[in-house]
Each structure stands twice: as structure tokens, then as C-alpha cells.
Design an enzyme around this catalytic site. Sequence first.
Site, mmCIF file in Angstrom:
data_model
loop_
_atom_site.group_PDB
_atom_site.id
_atom_site.type_symbol
_atom_site.label_atom_id
_atom_site.label_comp_id
_atom_site.label_asym_id
_atom_site.label_seq_id
_atom_site.Cartn_x
_atom_site.Cartn_y
_atom_site.Cartn_z
ATOM 1 N N ASP A 171 0.803 4.507 2.060
ATOM 2 C CA ASP A 171 0.238 5.047 3.289
ATOM 3 C C ASP A 171 0.157 6.565 3.183
ATOM 4 O O ASP A 171 1.172 7.236 2.960
ATOM 5 C CB ASP A 171 1.103 4.682 4.504
ATOM 6 C CG ASP A 171 0.943 3.234 4.924
ATOM 7 O OD1 ASP A 171 0.091 2.525 4.345
ATOM 8 O OD2 ASP A 171 1.677 2.806 5.836
ATOM 9 N N ASN A 224 0.814 -1.214 0.000
ATOM 10 C CA ASN A 224 0.000 0.000 0.000
ATOM 11 C C ASN A 224 0.844 1.259 0.000
ATOM 12 O O ASN A 224 1.974 1.263 0.493
ATOM 13 C CB ASN A 224 -0.884 0.058 1.261
ATOM 14 C CG ASN A 224 -1.989 -0.977 1.271
ATOM 15 O OD1 ASN A 224 -2.483 -1.387 0.228
ATOM 16 N ND2 ASN A 224 -2.369 -1.399 2.463
ATOM 17 N N ASP A 274 2.731 -4.547 27.486
ATOM 18 C CA ASP A 274 2.802 -5.697 28.389
ATOM 19 C C ASP A 274 3.530 -6.891 27.773
ATOM 20 O O ASP A 274 3.491 -7.992 28.323
ATOM 21 C CB ASP A 274 1.397 -6.108 28.841
ATOM 22 C CG ASP A 274 0.741 -5.031 29.692
ATOM 23 O OD1 ASP A 274 1.447 -4.425 30.523
ATOM 24 O OD2 ASP A 274 -0.468 -4.788 29.520
ATOM 25 N N ASP A 300 4.163 -5.383 12.361
ATOM 26 C CA ASP A 300 4.762 -6.026 11.192
ATOM 27 C C ASP A 300 6.240 -6.327 11.426
ATOM 28 O O ASP A 300 6.738 -7.395 11.051
ATOM 29 C CB ASP A 300 4.587 -5.140 9.957
ATOM 30 C CG ASP A 300 3.117 -4.922 9.611
ATOM 31 O OD1 ASP A 300 2.327 -5.864 9.781
ATOM 32 O OD2 ASP A 300 2.768 -3.818 9.177
ATOM 33 N N THR A 309 0.640 -10.526 20.948
ATOM 34 C CA THR A 309 1.302 -9.315 21.439
ATOM 35 C C THR A 309 0.332 -8.520 22.317
ATOM 36 O O THR A 309 -0.867 -8.468 22.042
ATOM 37 C CB THR A 309 1.790 -8.427 20.287
ATOM 38 O OG1 THR A 309 0.663 -8.035 19.478
ATOM 39 C CG2 THR A 309 2.785 -9.172 19.419
ATOM 40 N N ALA A 324 4.165 -5.645 2.622
ATOM 41 C CA ALA A 324 5.400 -4.939 2.284
ATOM 42 C C ALA A 324 6.180 -4.571 3.538
ATOM 43 O O ALA A 324 7.411 -4.692 3.573
ATOM 44 C CB ALA A 324 5.074 -3.695 1.466
ATOM 45 N N ASN A 325 5.473 -4.130 4.589
ATOM 46 C CA ASN A 325 6.160 -3.786 5.830
ATOM 47 C C ASN A 325 6.927 -4.981 6.388
ATOM 48 O O ASN A 325 8.062 -4.856 6.865
ATOM 49 C CB ASN A 325 5.156 -3.318 6.890
ATOM 50 C CG ASN A 325 4.498 -1.992 6.551
ATOM 51 O OD1 ASN A 325 4.910 -1.300 5.621
ATOM 52 N ND2 ASN A 325 3.471 -1.649 7.299
#
Length: 290
Positions: free
Chosen positions: A17, A15, A203, A232, A199, A46-47
Site C-alpha cells: 500500500d 499488496n 450504522d 478486512d 456492513t 493479507a489484511n
Amino acid sequence: MSTRLPAVTVVGSINLDIIATTDRLPTAGETVGGGILQQQPGGKGANQAVAAARLGGSARMIGAVGDDAQGRLMLDALAAAGVDTADVAVLDGDATGTALIVVDREGENQIVVCPGANSAFSLDGVSFAPDETVLCQLEVGLPVVLEAARRSTGFFVLNAAPAMDLPAELLERCDLVIVNETEYELIPALAEAKLVAVTYGKDGSAMFEHGRKVAEAPAASVAVANTIGAGDAFCAALVLALGAGLDYSAALAVANAVGADAVSDPSSQPALAPLEEYVARVAEARVAAR
């Protein structure tokens, strides 16, 4: 840890951004002024490919862009980061995917994704090597992700974002699923998955086998500039760390350290150090904590 990192092929979104940074996020129907506008390469796929390459892995991108100026910019950015773009399709008649993002001063964001070419490509003519790690997300069509799962014979990883109901066939094929805590709650079937990394922001993160926590690692405390690319970067780092032979808790700690660097960088595709530097940093911290 092995000095040879796995070859990672990312099947996913590419994308442009378009990011507006404001003091606070608007509420429904509200206009917030004083924003700063910027454009940069993005897309979860892509990231992740860029992060894998910058961490020192061999990264290949499978996806699509439009035959437009934005698509050429995305391809140039991937190649400049060291990602193999030979299997990125350039689709005539489809616009390059675009994400409209508002970020507040705390780094929190709101995102609207216009998929464009991301929803129009297929895996025709694409093959996977037996030892290739394949990493997918859900910003492309589910049929493409399912086809990648069927064709891949190596380590198969799904970043199940954005959250949606997952076919049993796909979940059974996943060697690892990566989600944030909200996605984990929104996809109840993950409680039965063979291996899930979750994730929790500040924390830290944890690993679950069939719903049972088997490892966890705390997060590093950092100033947050942008959370867009952090998840990512975490995904890419965790896949590489596990592929390099680190145990679950060490791999989570390394991925947390990479994610911490990512949130302190305003870019969706942040600058990162080689993976071995994060491994050394985590090892030093563990020794110091004894």
C-alpha cells in the site's frame, strides 16, 4: 463460546500500500498538495490473514508476491504477524501487487489497485483440510476463487469485494458472503444467497438469510483515522466469532468492535486484541444496556 478458534486459510491478494494522506480527496483533474506519503503492507487477503492471526486464530495465507524487494517485505510482515506463508508463491517476472491510496482527514479514501502477481498465481499443489475455514475476496482472479470453492470442503466464506457479478456455482457454495452496503446493492443475486453479512459503517451491520434480515448489531462510535483495513478486520473477526460458536447478533457485535478498533488505527493491518477481549467487551456492554 468455544476457546478454540477455527483454522482460517485466506486465499487472496497481497499488496504494497502506497498511501498519500491529504486534507481532502482530489476531484477529477485536480492536484491536491501538502500530502504525507507512507508505504505499508496491505491487500485484502493479507489484511484478513493478519487480522485473523492477531485475533488469536491460526491463519494461513495463499497468494503470490513478486520476486522483488516489495514481495520480501510483504512476506516478512505476514510472518511477523504470525501468518503461515508456506503457500505464498514468489513469482519471477511479476511485480508484487500495489495499491495506490489517497486518504483524507475524515478517513475516506480512493484506491487504485495494480494486481501484479495477484493475477498470476494458481492453487496447484495447494490442499485444504476438511475442517479448515476458507476465506476469499475478489482482488485475485475469479478462476482462483472458484477453484478454492470447489476444493474446499469446510466452511467457505467470500468477501465479495470489489463487487462483480458472481457465478451461480460460487454463490451456491458460499456458506457466508460478507459485503458492505454498496456491494450488496451492486450484486442483486445476494438477495437469494443462504447467508450474507452486510456492513453499514457507522450504522452497524446485519445478517440476512435468503434476503431476510435475521440479526443486526450497532456500531461503536469512534474517531476515524483510516477505513482501509476496517472491513478486512471485520471479515476476519466475524469468521472467527461464528466459528467459535457465537450466535449471529453476538458475532456481528464482536466484529463491529474489531472494526471500530481498526478504523481508529492508521494502518491497513491494525494492531488488535485477542478475540476473547472483544467478546467480553460486547458482553459487558449488553449487560450495562439492560
